[in-house]
Design a protein around this motif. Structure first.
Motif, PDB file in Angstrom:
ATOM      1  N   ARG A  70      -2.510  -4.117   3.304  1.00  0.00           N
ATOM      2  CA  ARG A  70      -2.104  -3.417   2.079  1.00  0.00           C
ATOM      3  C   ARG A  70      -1.491  -2.055   2.379  1.00  0.00           C
ATOM      4  NH1 ARG A  70      -7.336  -3.051  -1.328  1.00  0.00           N
ATOM      5  NH2 ARG A  70      -8.192  -2.973   0.786  1.00  0.00           N
ATOM      6  N   ASN A  71      -2.020  -1.375   3.405  1.00  0.00           N
ATOM      7  CA  ASN A  71      -1.464  -0.065   3.734  1.00  0.00           C
ATOM      8  C   ASN A  71      -0.004  -0.188   4.172  1.00  0.00           C
ATOM      9  OD1 ASN A  71      -2.392  -1.366   6.153  1.00  0.00           O
ATOM     10  ND2 ASN A  71      -2.366   0.582   7.241  1.00  0.00           N
ATOM     11  N   LEU A  72       0.296  -1.183   5.007  1.00  0.00           N
ATOM     12  CA  LEU A  72       1.665  -1.370   5.476  1.00  0.00           C
ATOM     13  C   LEU A  72       2.577  -1.789   4.334  1.00  0.00           C
ATOM     14  CD1 LEU A  72       3.767  -1.516   7.679  1.00  0.00           C
ATOM     15  CD2 LEU A  72       2.948  -3.807   8.263  1.00  0.00           C
ATOM     16  N   SER A  73       2.117  -2.701   3.489  1.00  0.00           N
ATOM     17  CA  SER A  73       2.925  -3.136   2.348  1.00  0.00           C
ATOM     18  C   SER A  73       3.245  -1.964   1.434  1.00  0.00           C
ATOM     19  CB  SER A  73       2.178  -4.225   1.580  1.00  0.00           C
ATOM     20  OG  SER A  73       2.938  -4.682   0.472  1.00  0.00           O
ATOM     21  N   GLY A  74       2.244  -1.130   1.168  1.00  0.00           N
ATOM     22  CA  GLY A  74       2.449   0.017   0.288  1.00  0.00           C
ATOM     23  C   GLY A  74       3.426   1.021   0.861  1.00  0.00           C
ATOM     24  N   PHE A  75       3.320   1.289   2.169  1.00  0.00           N
ATOM     25  CA  PHE A  75       4.210   2.278   2.765  1.00  0.00           C
ATOM     26  C   PHE A  75       5.620   1.736   2.965  1.00  0.00           C
ATOM     27  CE2 PHE A  75       0.596   4.887   3.109  1.00  0.00           C
ATOM     28  CZ  PHE A  75       1.051   6.171   3.342  1.00  0.00           C
ATOM     29  N   LEU A  76       5.765   0.435   3.161  1.00  0.00           N
ATOM     30  CA  LEU A  76       7.111  -0.144   3.173  1.00  0.00           C
ATOM     31  C   LEU A  76       7.762   0.023   1.805  1.00  0.00           C
ATOM     32  CD1 LEU A  76       6.624  -3.401   5.268  1.00  0.00           C
ATOM     33  CD2 LEU A  76       8.109  -1.471   5.842  1.00  0.00           C
ATOM     34  N   ALA A  77       6.971  -0.143   0.759  1.00  0.00           N
ATOM     35  CA  ALA A  77       7.503   0.083  -0.591  1.00  0.00           C
ATOM     36  C   ALA A  77       7.903   1.542  -0.769  1.00  0.00           C
ATOM     37  CB  ALA A  77       6.471  -0.325  -1.642  1.00  0.00           C
ATOM     38  N   HIS A  78       7.070   2.452  -0.262  1.00  0.00           N
ATOM     39  CA  HIS A  78       7.429   3.875  -0.306  1.00  0.00           C
ATOM     40  C   HIS A  78       8.763   4.109   0.407  1.00  0.00           C
ATOM     41  CE1 HIS A  78       3.696   4.795  -2.105  1.00  0.00           C
ATOM     42  NE2 HIS A  78       2.973   5.061  -1.032  1.00  0.00           N
ATOM     43  N   TRP A  79       8.922   3.461   1.575  1.00  0.00           N
ATOM     44  CA  TRP A  79      10.144   3.650   2.357  1.00  0.00           C
ATOM     45  C   TRP A  79      11.378   3.136   1.601  1.00  0.00           C
ATOM     46  CZ3 TRP A  79      13.687   0.123   4.412  1.00  0.00           C
ATOM     47  CH2 TRP A  79      14.662   0.709   5.226  1.00  0.00           C
ATOM     48  N   THR A  80      11.285   1.959   0.999  1.00  0.00           N
ATOM     49  CA  THR A  80      12.449   1.413   0.289  1.00  0.00           C
ATOM     50  C   THR A  80      12.877   2.332  -0.845  1.00  0.00           C
ATOM     51  OG1 THR A  80      11.070   0.095  -1.221  1.00  0.00           O
ATOM     52  CG2 THR A  80      11.810  -0.973   0.814  1.00  0.00           C
ATOM     53  N   ARG A  81      11.942   3.068  -1.408  1.00  0.00           N
ATOM     54  CA  ARG A  81      12.260   3.978  -2.517  1.00  0.00           C
ATOM     55  C   ARG A  81      12.675   5.362  -2.035  1.00  0.00           C
ATOM     56  NH1 ARG A  81       6.984   2.346  -6.198  1.00  0.00           N
ATOM     57  NH2 ARG A  81       7.955   0.610  -7.327  1.00  0.00           N
ATOM     58  N   GLY A  82      12.637   5.573  -0.720  1.00  0.00           N
ATOM     59  CA  GLY A  82      13.047   6.862  -0.181  1.00  0.00           C
ATOM     60  C   GLY A  82      11.983   7.934  -0.279  1.00  0.00           C
ATOM     61  N   TYR A  83      10.711   7.537  -0.430  1.00  0.00           N
ATOM     62  CA  TYR A  83       9.634   8.512  -0.605  1.00  0.00           C
ATOM     63  C   TYR A  83       9.156   9.125   0.705  1.00  0.00           C
ATOM     64  CZ  TYR A  83       9.046   6.634  -5.367  1.00  0.00           C
ATOM     65  OH  TYR A  83       9.233   6.236  -6.663  1.00  0.00           O
ATOM     66  N   LEU A  84       9.342   8.423   1.829  1.00  0.00           N
ATOM     67  CA  LEU A  84       8.794   8.914   3.089  1.00  0.00           C
ATOM     68  C   LEU A  84       9.681  10.007   3.677  1.00  0.00           C
ATOM     69  CD1 LEU A  84       7.580   5.643   4.863  1.00  0.00           C
ATOM     70  CD2 LEU A  84       6.419   7.079   3.177  1.00  0.00           C
ATOM     71  N   ARG A  85       9.051  11.053   4.172  1.00  0.00           N
ATOM     72  CA  ARG A  85       9.764  12.146   4.820  1.00  0.00           C
ATOM     73  C   ARG A  85       9.485  12.038   6.309  1.00  0.00           C
ATOM     74  NH1 ARG A  85       8.299  17.639   1.946  1.00  0.00           N
ATOM     75  NH2 ARG A  85       9.960  18.316   3.373  1.00  0.00           N
ATOM     76  N   GLY A  86      10.416  11.464   7.041  1.00  0.00           N
ATOM     77  CA  GLY A  86      10.177  11.141   8.438  1.00  0.00           C
ATOM     78  C   GLY A  86      10.287  12.319   9.381  1.00  0.00           C
ATOM     79  N   SER A  87       9.656  12.149  10.539  1.00  0.00           N
ATOM     80  CA  SER A  87       9.819  13.086  11.649  1.00  0.00           C
ATOM     81  C   SER A  87      10.946  12.567  12.536  1.00  0.00           C
ATOM     82  CB  SER A  87       8.524  13.170  12.473  1.00  0.00           C
ATOM     83  OG  SER A  87       7.452  13.623  11.679  1.00  0.00           O
ATOM     84  N   SER A  88      11.823  13.451  12.972  1.00  0.00           N
ATOM     85  CA  SER A  88      12.972  13.048  13.787  1.00  0.00           C
ATOM     86  C   SER A  88      12.531  12.620  15.184  1.00  0.00           C
ATOM     87  CB  SER A  88      13.978  14.189  13.901  1.00  0.00           C
ATOM     88  OG  SER A  88      14.533  14.485  12.638  1.00  0.00           O
ATOM     89  N   ILE A  89      13.062  11.495  15.636  1.00  0.00           N
ATOM     90  CA  ILE A  89      12.849  11.033  17.002  1.00  0.00           C
ATOM     91  C   ILE A  89      14.054  11.407  17.858  1.00  0.00           C
ATOM     92  CG2 ILE A  89      12.469   9.002  18.465  1.00  0.00           C
ATOM     93  CD1 ILE A  89      11.123   7.651  16.115  1.00  0.00           C
TER      94      ILE A  89
END
Length: 209
Positions: free
Chosen positions: A121-140
């Motif tokens: 559920r955690n992965l499913s929820g965060f993938l949904a966050h990602w598709t909506r542009g909610y995640l603020r990533g750290s640059s690699i």
């Protein structure tokens, strides 16, 4: 009574490897990391602990950077919906309709994740966050350089049946507006304990996803 040793935060961050000792065991060494960001025998301010955890995760990112860039160069991006790409995670009907762009390798990663984690559920929820542009990533990769860049965020584990996962994506386009899911990698060992939160912090229910 033993005296407390106070050291600068910068020293803690520079000594990440000694604090993130995968061979450490509870009660036997101060290097052991407990679930809520506490080191046995060591107390850290929350912001310092979060910095240590982030630096440790970035070390994993950098170790895989070339491999991820090769994956990006070889694989052509595809478009689909979350329900198709992450069918094995069984997202809700509403989340399943979210559009996303992804690499075929990332789709395989999600299938692998569904097999190794009893509760995703955690992965499913965060993938949904990602598709909506909610995640603020750290640059690699260096965001100042031209071309595609890589970013990463973490889907933490909230229960013992879950695993934390690193979500890696690329940004491309004139304004880096195009996001493509590149990889979904499980976090294991000491870093998995570092990214496991107490259940009251669980933000992956469908109402908040």
């Amino acid at each position: 009574m033993s005296a407390a040793e106070i050291i600068p935060a910068s020293q803690v961050v520079r000594s990440i490897a000694s604090f993130l000792d995968p061979e450490a065991e509870a009660g036997q060494t101060p290097a052991y990391i407990a679930r809520r960001g506490r080191l046995d025998g060591v107390m850290l301010r929350l912001d310092v602990w979060e910095q240590v955890r982030e630096e440790g995760t970035r070390a994993i990112d950098f170790a895989e950077r070339d491999e991820l860039m090769d994956r990006l160069a070889i694989g052509g991006a595809e478009e689909g919906r979350l329900g198709e790409v992450a069918e094995a995670l069984r997202p809700s009907a509403v989340l399943a309709e979210l559009p996303m762009q992804y690499l075929p390798h990332a789709r395989s990663d999600i299938l692998t994740a569904s097999r190794i984690a009893p509760d995703t559920r955690n992965l499913s929820g965060f993938l949904a966050h990602w598709t909506r542009g909610y995640l603020r990533g750290s640059s690699i990769t260096d965001p100042a350089r031209p071309g595609q860049t890589l970013e990463r965020d973490v889907a933490p584990a909230y229960h013992d049946s879950q695993m934390p996962f690193r979500l890696v994506w690329s940004r491309s386009g004139d304004h880096r507006e195009h996001r493509t899911l590149v990889a979904v990698r499980p976090i294991s060992g000491v870093m998995a304990r570092a990214w496991t939160f107490a259940p009251p912090m669980d933000a992956t229910n469908e109402g908040g996803a």
